[in-house]
Motif scaffolding. Structure first.
Motif, PDB file in Angstrom:
ATOM      1  N   ALA A 129       0.740  -1.347  -0.249  1.00 42.63           N
ATOM      2  CA  ALA A 129      -0.119   0.059   0.023  1.00 42.63           C
ATOM      3  C   ALA A 129       0.570   1.210  -0.058  1.00 42.63           C
ATOM      4  O   ALA A 129       1.941   1.515   0.389  1.00 42.63           O
ATOM      5  CB  ALA A 129      -0.966   0.359   1.505  1.00 42.63           C
ATOM      6  N   ALA A 131       0.184   5.768  -0.762  1.00 41.24           N
ATOM      7  CA  ALA A 131      -0.843   6.697  -1.136  1.00 41.24           C
ATOM      8  C   ALA A 131      -0.535   7.127  -2.512  1.00 41.24           C
ATOM      9  O   ALA A 131       0.547   6.945  -3.093  1.00 41.24           O
ATOM     10  CB  ALA A 131      -0.719   8.909  -0.134  1.00 41.24           C
ATOM     11  N   ASN A 132      -1.203   7.726  -3.767  1.00 42.45           N
ATOM     12  CA  ASN A 132      -1.460   8.001  -4.439  1.00 42.45           C
ATOM     13  C   ASN A 132      -0.486   8.985  -4.739  1.00 42.45           C
ATOM     14  O   ASN A 132      -0.672   9.963  -5.166  1.00 42.45           O
ATOM     15  CB  ASN A 132      -2.448   8.460  -5.338  1.00 42.45           C
ATOM     16  CG  ASN A 132      -2.436   9.469  -6.339  1.00 42.45           C
ATOM     17  OD1 ASN A 132      -1.999   8.710  -6.956  1.00 42.45           O
ATOM     18  ND2 ASN A 132      -4.330   9.124  -6.790  1.00 42.45           N
ATOM     19  N   TYR A 161      -2.639   1.749  -4.054  1.00 46.96           N
ATOM     20  CA  TYR A 161      -2.712   3.125  -4.013  1.00 46.96           C
ATOM     21  C   TYR A 161      -4.349   3.432  -2.853  1.00 46.96           C
ATOM     22  O   TYR A 161      -5.110   3.400  -3.373  1.00 46.96           O
ATOM     23  CB  TYR A 161      -2.840   4.440  -5.373  1.00 46.96           C
ATOM     24  CG  TYR A 161      -1.468   3.228  -5.957  1.00 46.96           C
ATOM     25  CD1 TYR A 161      -0.424   4.040  -5.501  1.00 46.96           C
ATOM     26  CD2 TYR A 161      -1.385   2.288  -7.417  1.00 46.96           C
ATOM     27  CE1 TYR A 161       0.626   3.408  -7.012  1.00 46.96           C
ATOM     28  CE2 TYR A 161      -0.751   2.232  -8.166  1.00 46.96           C
ATOM     29  CZ  TYR A 161       0.184   3.036  -7.760  1.00 46.96           C
ATOM     30  OH  TYR A 161       1.727   2.346  -8.298  1.00 46.96           O
ATOM     31  N   GLY A 162      -4.384   4.973  -2.366  1.00 49.25           N
ATOM     32  CA  GLY A 162      -4.833   5.050  -1.288  1.00 49.25           C
ATOM     33  C   GLY A 162      -4.981   6.386  -1.903  1.00 49.25           C
ATOM     34  O   GLY A 162      -3.878   6.783  -2.492  1.00 49.25           O
ATOM     35  N   GLU A 163      -6.178   7.246  -1.590  1.00 49.45           N
ATOM     36  CA  GLU A 163      -5.800   8.301  -2.072  1.00 49.45           C
ATOM     37  C   GLU A 163      -4.897   9.388  -0.992  1.00 49.45           C
ATOM     38  O   GLU A 163      -4.782  10.318  -1.659  1.00 49.45           O
ATOM     39  CB  GLU A 163      -7.540   9.285  -2.439  1.00 49.45           C
ATOM     40  CG  GLU A 163      -8.700   8.381  -3.271  1.00 49.45           C
ATOM     41  CD  GLU A 163     -10.468   8.956  -3.384  1.00 49.45           C
ATOM     42  OE1 GLU A 163     -10.306  10.102  -2.170  1.00 49.45           O
ATOM     43  OE2 GLU A 163     -11.339   8.787  -3.903  1.00 49.45           O
ATOM     44  N   SER A 166      -4.477   7.888   4.948  1.00 44.33           N
ATOM     45  CA  SER A 166      -5.751   8.349   5.195  1.00 44.33           C
ATOM     46  C   SER A 166      -5.717   6.865   5.289  1.00 44.33           C
ATOM     47  O   SER A 166      -5.879   5.746   5.597  1.00 44.33           O
ATOM     48  CB  SER A 166      -6.580   8.996   5.969  1.00 44.33           C
ATOM     49  OG  SER A 166      -6.218   9.907   7.197  1.00 44.33           O
ATOM     50  N   GLN A 167      -6.495   6.796   3.752  1.00 41.61           N
ATOM     51  CA  GLN A 167      -6.724   5.783   3.087  1.00 41.61           C
ATOM     52  C   GLN A 167      -5.579   4.114   3.059  1.00 41.61           C
ATOM     53  O   GLN A 167      -5.910   2.952   3.439  1.00 41.61           O
ATOM     54  CB  GLN A 167      -7.299   5.614   1.726  1.00 41.61           C
ATOM     55  CG  GLN A 167      -7.929   4.604   1.298  1.00 41.61           C
ATOM     56  CD  GLN A 167      -8.818   4.674  -0.285  1.00 41.61           C
ATOM     57  OE1 GLN A 167      -8.207   5.611  -0.798  1.00 41.61           O
ATOM     58  NE2 GLN A 167      -9.329   5.049  -0.255  1.00 41.61           N
ATOM     59  N   THR A 168      -4.756   5.040   2.848  1.00 40.89           N
ATOM     60  CA  THR A 168      -3.729   3.741   3.227  1.00 40.89           C
ATOM     61  C   THR A 168      -3.266   3.126   3.938  1.00 40.89           C
ATOM     62  O   THR A 168      -2.782   1.287   4.632  1.00 40.89           O
ATOM     63  CB  THR A 168      -1.996   4.415   2.589  1.00 40.89           C
ATOM     64  OG1 THR A 168      -1.828   5.289   0.769  1.00 40.89           O
ATOM     65  CG2 THR A 168      -0.640   3.267   2.713  1.00 40.89           C
ATOM     66  N   GLN A 170      -5.349   2.191   5.991  1.00 40.22           N
ATOM     67  CA  GLN A 170      -6.852   1.433   6.239  1.00 40.22           C
ATOM     68  C   GLN A 170      -6.126   0.360   5.571  1.00 40.22           C
ATOM     69  O   GLN A 170      -6.570  -0.543   6.079  1.00 40.22           O
ATOM     70  CB  GLN A 170      -8.010   2.231   5.995  1.00 40.22           C
ATOM     71  CG  GLN A 170      -8.188   3.413   6.933  1.00 40.22           C
ATOM     72  CD  GLN A 170      -8.871   2.934   8.188  1.00 40.22           C
ATOM     73  OE1 GLN A 170      -9.248   1.805   8.070  1.00 40.22           O
ATOM     74  NE2 GLN A 170      -8.361   3.863   8.936  1.00 40.22           N
ATOM     75  N   PHE A 171      -5.929  -0.061   4.291  1.00 43.21           N
ATOM     76  CA  PHE A 171      -5.133  -0.805   3.593  1.00 43.21           C
ATOM     77  C   PHE A 171      -4.201  -1.476   4.842  1.00 43.21           C
ATOM     78  O   PHE A 171      -4.672  -3.256   4.524  1.00 43.21           O
ATOM     79  CB  PHE A 171      -4.936  -0.179   2.039  1.00 43.21           C
ATOM     80  CG  PHE A 171      -5.544   0.430   1.267  1.00 43.21           C
ATOM     81  CD1 PHE A 171      -7.053  -0.262   1.786  1.00 43.21           C
ATOM     82  CD2 PHE A 171      -5.192   1.212   0.097  1.00 43.21           C
ATOM     83  CE1 PHE A 171      -7.541   0.985   0.405  1.00 43.21           C
ATOM     84  CE2 PHE A 171      -5.852   1.715  -1.338  1.00 43.21           C
ATOM     85  CZ  PHE A 171      -6.968   0.891  -0.676  1.00 43.21           C
ATOM     86  N   THR A 182       4.071   4.800   5.257  1.00 51.18           N
ATOM     87  CA  THR A 182       3.748   5.564   5.521  1.00 51.18           C
ATOM     88  C   THR A 182       4.517   6.531   6.152  1.00 51.18           C
ATOM     89  O   THR A 182       5.039   6.470   6.138  1.00 51.18           O
ATOM     90  CB  THR A 182       2.230   5.276   6.250  1.00 51.18           C
ATOM     91  OG1 THR A 182       1.319   5.667   7.000  1.00 51.18           O
ATOM     92  CG2 THR A 182       3.427   4.577   7.756  1.00 51.18           C
TER      93      THR A 182
END
Length: 254
Positions: A129, A131-132, A161-163, A166-168, A170-171, A182
Motif C-alpha cells: 500500500a 498513497a496516490n 493506492y490510497g487516495e 489515511s486510506q493507505t 486503512q489498507f 506511511t
C-alpha cells in the motif's frame, strides 16, 4: 459530478461554522498530519481561545479545492510543491514556509511479517500500500524509494493506492495489504502505536519531505489565521511535531 458535490458539501459545512463572531478557523491539512494537527490545534486553542475546524485530505486534492473556492483559512501541506503552486497563482498571502520534514516508514499490521525492503519482491507479499503519488507527497516518496532500490518494476503489480495516507493506513490495518508505506507520525500516534511493526526508510532513498504551510488569501479570519501560522513555527509547535515523528532539518542524523 461526485467531486463537485463533495466540494459543495465541504463549503456548506465550513460556511455553517463561520456564522457569528465565534467563527472557527478552518485548516486544510494533509492526511499525514491527521494526528499531529489535533495536538497542535488543542495547544493553540488552549493558548488563544480560538476554535479550529480541521479538514484532512491529500495535499493535491486540498489544493484543487482551494482553487475551486473552498473557504479554508490555512493550508498545511505534506510538501512544498502544492503551497508553492497556490502562491504562484495568487491564492496565498505570501510564500510557503517549511514547518517540518516528514519521515517515511514501511509498516505492516499482518501477523508474522517483519517489514523490510528486501521482502517486497518475495512471494510473502502480494499487496503493497502507498498513497496516490499523483496527489500525495508521501506516495511520491514511496515510489522514489522503490526506484532507489531498483525494485519498482518488480513490485509494480503489487501496488495498491490510497487516495491519501489515511486510506493507505486503512489498507495496512485491515490486512488488505500485507505491508505499506506511511508517515512516521502515523505509527507513533497513540491510536496506532501498538499496531504491527514498522521500520524507518533510509533517508537517502528519497528526497527530503519538506512540508510547507500558507495562509489562504481569501480567508475571512486573517488575524486568527496569522496567529495560528505564527504558532505553527513556535518552539512549542516544534516540540509537538518532533514528538510526533517530524524533524526540524532535512536529515535527522546530519
Amino acid at each position: 459530478m461526485n467531486k463537485i458535490l463533495l466540494l459543495l458539501f465541504t463549503i456548506m459545512v465550513v460556511c455553517a461554522c463561520r456564522s457569528g463572531n465565534d467563527a472557527k478557523l478552518t485548516i486544510a491539512t494533509s492526511a499525514n498530519m491527521r494526528f499531529a494537527i489535533k495536538e497542535l490545534v488543542d495547544a493553540f486553542s488552549e493558548q488563544t481561545g480560538i476554535d479550529c475546524e480541521i479538514i484532512t485530505g491529500s495535499s493535491g486534492k486540498l489544493m484543487a479545492q482551494i482553487i475551486e473556492g473552498a473557504p479554508y483559512d490555512l493550508f498545511v501541506s505534506a510538501d512544498m510543491k502544492y503551497p508553492e503552486a497556490l502562491y504562484q497563482r495568487g491564492f496565498t498571502t505570501g510564500t510557503p514556509q517549511t514547518y517540518a520534514y516528514g519521515r517515511l516508514v514501511l509498516w505492516s499490521a499482518a501477523e508474522g511479517i517483519e517489514p523490510d525492503i528486501t521482502i517486497l519482491t518475495s512471494g510473502q507479499i502480494n499487496h503493497i500500500a502507498l498513497a496516490n503519488p499523483k496527489t500525495a507527497p508521501y506516495g511520491q516518496a514511496a515510489v522514489e524509494v522503490l526506484k532507489h532500490y531498483d525494485i519498482y518494476e518488480k513490485v509494480e503489480q503489487k501496488l495498491v493506492y490510497g487516495e491519501s495516507i489515511s486510506q493507505t493506513n486503512q489498507f495496512i490495518i485491515s490486512g488488505a495489504a500485507e505491508v505499506g508505506f506511511t508517515a512516521k507520525s502515523v505509527v507513533l500516534s497513540s491510536e496506532m502505536a501498538d499496531r504491527g511493526a514498522w521500520i524507518a526508510v533510509d533517508e537517502n532513498a528519497c528526497r527530503p519531505i519538506a512540508q510547507g504551510a500558507v495562509i489562504v488569501k481569501s480567508t475571512g479570519e486573517m488575524k486568527k489565521a496569522e496567529k495560528f501560522y505564527a504558532f505553527l513555527f513556535s518552539e512549542q509547535a516544534k516540540e509537538i511535531l518532533e514528538h510526533s515523528g517530524y524533524a526540524k532539518n532535512e536529515y535527522t542524523n546530519r
